[in-house]
Design a protein around this motif. Structure first.
Motif, mmCIF file in Angstrom:
data_model
loop_
_atom_site.group_PDB
_atom_site.id
_atom_site.type_symbol
_atom_site.label_atom_id
_atom_site.label_comp_id
_atom_site.label_asym_id
_atom_site.label_seq_id
_atom_site.Cartn_x
_atom_site.Cartn_y
_atom_site.Cartn_z
ATOM 1 N N LEU A 1 32.767 -19.597 26.899
ATOM 2 C CA LEU A 1 31.656 -18.659 26.985
ATOM 3 C C LEU A 1 31.516 -18.121 28.405
ATOM 4 C CD1 LEU A 1 29.341 -17.388 25.397
ATOM 5 C CD2 LEU A 1 27.923 -19.334 26.050
ATOM 6 N N GLU A 2 31.664 -18.998 29.397
ATOM 7 C CA GLU A 2 31.607 -18.563 30.791
ATOM 8 C C GLU A 2 32.739 -17.598 31.107
ATOM 9 O OE1 GLU A 2 30.014 -18.748 34.809
ATOM 10 O OE2 GLU A 2 29.239 -19.175 32.810
ATOM 11 N N ALA A 3 33.939 -17.882 30.583
ATOM 12 C CA ALA A 3 35.079 -17.004 30.823
ATOM 13 C C ALA A 3 34.843 -15.613 30.256
ATOM 14 C CB ALA A 3 36.344 -17.617 30.223
ATOM 15 N N ALA B 1 35.221 -11.406 31.587
ATOM 16 C CA ALA B 1 36.281 -10.655 30.905
ATOM 17 C C ALA B 1 37.632 -11.354 31.005
ATOM 18 C CB ALA B 1 36.382 -9.240 31.481
ATOM 19 N N LEU B 2 37.624 -12.674 30.880
ATOM 20 C CA LEU B 2 38.859 -13.456 30.883
ATOM 21 C C LEU B 2 39.139 -13.945 29.475
ATOM 22 C CD1 LEU B 2 38.013 -15.606 34.019
ATOM 23 C CD2 LEU B 2 39.741 -13.815 33.954
ATOM 24 N N ASN B 3 40.389 -13.849 29.051
ATOM 25 C CA ASN B 3 40.790 -14.388 27.754
ATOM 26 C C ASN B 3 41.138 -15.860 27.959
ATOM 27 O OD1 ASN B 3 40.601 -11.891 26.352
ATOM 28 N ND2 ASN B 3 42.540 -11.261 27.252
ATOM 29 N N TYR B 4 40.259 -16.731 27.496
ATOM 30 C CA TYR B 4 40.396 -18.158 27.783
ATOM 31 C C TYR B 4 40.184 -18.966 26.514
ATOM 32 C CZ TYR B 4 39.305 -22.797 29.700
ATOM 33 O OH TYR B 4 39.294 -24.149 29.967
ATOM 34 N N ILE C 1 44.608 -13.293 32.415
ATOM 35 C CA ILE C 1 43.869 -12.359 33.266
ATOM 36 C C ILE C 1 44.208 -10.947 32.827
ATOM 37 C CG2 ILE C 1 43.399 -11.646 35.637
ATOM 38 C CD1 ILE C 1 44.741 -14.225 36.549
ATOM 39 N N ARG C 2 43.211 -10.155 32.563
ATOM 40 C CA ARG C 2 43.462 -8.795 32.085
ATOM 41 C C ARG C 2 44.030 -7.922 33.193
ATOM 42 N NH1 ARG C 2 38.435 -7.481 27.941
ATOM 43 N NH2 ARG C 2 38.469 -9.498 26.890
ATOM 44 N N VAL D 1 39.192 -13.095 39.092
ATOM 45 C CA VAL D 1 40.198 -14.137 39.311
ATOM 46 C C VAL D 1 39.554 -15.358 39.956
ATOM 47 C CG1 VAL D 1 42.337 -14.727 40.498
ATOM 48 C CG2 VAL D 1 42.066 -12.456 39.473
ATOM 49 N N ASP D 2 38.705 -15.104 40.945
ATOM 50 C CA ASP D 2 37.969 -16.175 41.618
ATOM 51 C C ASP D 2 37.203 -17.027 40.600
ATOM 52 O OD1 ASP D 2 36.237 -17.755 43.113
ATOM 53 O OD2 ASP D 2 35.277 -16.103 44.156
ATOM 54 N N GLU D 3 36.434 -16.383 39.737
ATOM 55 C CA GLU D 3 35.636 -17.113 38.759
ATOM 56 C C GLU D 3 36.524 -17.859 37.765
ATOM 57 O OE1 GLU D 3 32.535 -17.625 38.850
ATOM 58 O OE2 GLU D 3 31.884 -16.150 40.334
ATOM 59 N N GLY D 4 37.618 -17.228 37.345
ATOM 60 C CA GLY D 4 38.522 -17.884 36.410
ATOM 61 C C GLY D 4 39.161 -19.124 37.004
ATOM 62 N N PHE D 5 39.576 -19.036 38.259
ATOM 63 C CA PHE D 5 40.212 -20.187 38.899
ATOM 64 C C PHE D 5 39.205 -21.307 39.131
ATOM 65 C CE2 PHE D 5 42.761 -22.496 42.039
ATOM 66 C CZ PHE D 5 43.992 -22.456 41.416
ATOM 67 N N ARG D 6 37.951 -20.945 39.379
ATOM 68 C CA ARG D 6 36.918 -21.976 39.522
ATOM 69 C C ARG D 6 36.757 -22.789 38.242
ATOM 70 N NH1 ARG D 6 32.048 -20.299 43.493
ATOM 71 N NH2 ARG D 6 33.141 -18.810 44.828
ATOM 72 N N LEU D 7 36.905 -22.119 37.091
ATOM 73 C CA LEU D 7 36.817 -22.842 35.822
ATOM 74 C C LEU D 7 37.886 -23.923 35.743
ATOM 75 C CD1 LEU D 7 36.169 -19.934 33.290
ATOM 76 C CD2 LEU D 7 34.490 -21.465 34.341
ATOM 77 N N LEU D 8 39.080 -23.621 36.245
ATOM 78 C CA LEU D 8 40.154 -24.621 36.249
ATOM 79 C C LEU D 8 39.836 -25.750 37.225
ATOM 80 C CD1 LEU D 8 43.368 -22.378 36.187
ATOM 81 C CD2 LEU D 8 42.036 -23.256 34.268
#
Length: 391
Positions: free
Chosen positions: A243-245, A249-252, A289-290, A298-305
């Motif tokens: 949901l956060e992703a 706009a990240l496909n996760y 990543i679109r 990208v920053d937010e997506g990498f933080r999820l990892l």
């Protein structure tokens, strides 16, 4: 976007697809009253979760009194239901659908989906529906009947009639089947669906067709055209990280492994996940990543990892080209590492536009990175690193 059974049936009812009388309840106290109000002699009490194979897991209970409906609801509500499609933790049942039972002389299968091999919307049907339809179709592919819809004219009525006859329907049931086929093909287009599945479509003892269960998946990318449908999303069913992703706009998709994955492009991401599996690794996610992603996304997506404590190593596989450049991804990764801290090995393969610049950015920012020259090398490095960390 997955819909619950009750939501899918409500949408299809607008197109004239019949289903038994039913009511959604969210508390034990409502269950007995719902059964009484619906009438009849027996009811199905169905757990509403985004997963199939509920019946075999005890998520569908047949009852013959309002008191039994209440007891079934009490057994299901606020408890996890584990099916082969939920994973071992199951999914919490927050509502149940109480549906008037009908006598079924036969159970058929009907679905609409995108046939990518033909580039068309196709109607799929089978003379026998019910549980494990996928396994039975795989074992006997000749039992699956297919009808391709014209992108402008829709479903040919004569062809639909022939298909209904091949399903063993005649008379009024054959005509009703044609109406249902046309209705779900129209609904598929109108709603920007990616799947509509009626399983089973029951032929009742009095010769009528009715949808006993419906699965519907809508295309998230088209929801901007359907604000009325967007509100049907059940966020409580979604993984919090997924949901956060979506907010960025990240496909996760969350997976159960220990290797974090960030890739640009869905095809490359699938290939990366497959390669990790082939080399003995277990991906912790699918993250695409679109092409138009910003440094902030990208920053937010990498933080999820970085926040996933089950991850023992991270692989970033980027091929710069078109809109998204490798240096944009590197800047986002560096920002995330500065904010969250990097506690696991990071392997980066950056090729294409500004690939060398991406390497320089990560080095200049002091991010401890192991660089790979190919996707195969990157996969080997991260599988080995994850194994060492796990040990």
């Amino acid at each position: 976007m997955n819909l619950h059974e009750y939501q899918a049936k409500e949408l299809l009812s607008r197109y004239g697809v019949p289903s038994p009388k039913a009511r959604l309840v969210r508390s034990v106290e409502e269950a007995a009253g719902a059964a009484r109000d619906l009438g009849g002699a027996s009811w199905a009490v169905k757990a509403q979760i985004h997963a199939g194979l509920r019946h075999d897991a005890g998520g569908v209970r047949m009852v013959s009194s309002p008191e039994a409906a209440r007891a079934a609801a009490e057994d299901l509500l606020d408890r996890p239901l584990v099916t082969p499609q939920t994973g071992p933790k199951g999914k919490l049942v927050r509502s149940v659908y109480i549906e008037q039972a009908v006598g079924a002389a036969r159970e058929l299968y009907l679905a609409v989906l995108v046939d990518r091999s033909r580039g068309r919307v196709s109607l799929i049907a089978a003379r026998e529906g019910g549980n494990d339809i996928e396994g039975r179709m795989a074992a006997a592919p000749g039992e699956m009947l297919r009808l391709v819809a014209d992108p402008e004219a829709g479903l040919d009525e004569a062809a639909a009639g022939d298909l209904a006859a091949r399903l063993g329907l005649d008379g009024a049931a054959r005509g009703q089947a044609v109406d249902i086929m046309k209705a779900i093909v129209k609904a598929f287009g109108d709603l920007d669906a990616s799947l509509i599945e009626i399983n089973p479509l029951a032929l009742t003892n009095d010769g009528q067709l009715t949808a006993l269960d419906v699965k519907m998946v809508l295309d998230d990318n088209a929801l901007f055209r359907h604000q009325d449908l967007a509100v049907l999303r059940d966020e409580e069913e979604l993984d919090p990280t997924e949901l956060e992703a979506q907010r960025f706009a990240l496909n996760y998709v969350h997976l159960d492994g220990n290797i974090g994955v960030m890739v640009n492009g869905a095809g490359l991401a699938l290939a990366t996940v497959d390669l990790l599996k082939q080399q003995g690794g277990e991906p912790a996610d699918f993250m695409d990543i679109r092409p138009e992603a910003t440094r902030g996304q990208v920053d937010e997506g990498f933080r999820l990892l970085l926040r996933n404590r089950k991850i023992n190593a991270i692989l970033v596989n980027i091929y710069g080209g078109g809109i998204l450049r490798c240096d944009t991804v590197a800047e986002g990764i560096a920002a995330a590492c500065k904010a969250e801290g990097l506690r696991v090995p990071l392997i980066v393969r950056a090729a294409g536009t500004n690939g060398e610049l991406a390497r320089k950015i990560l080095k200049a920012q002091g991010i401890p990175v192991n660089f790979a020259d190919s996707i195969g090398q990157a996969a080997s490095m991260v599988v080995a690193a994850a194994g060492r960390e796990a040990a």
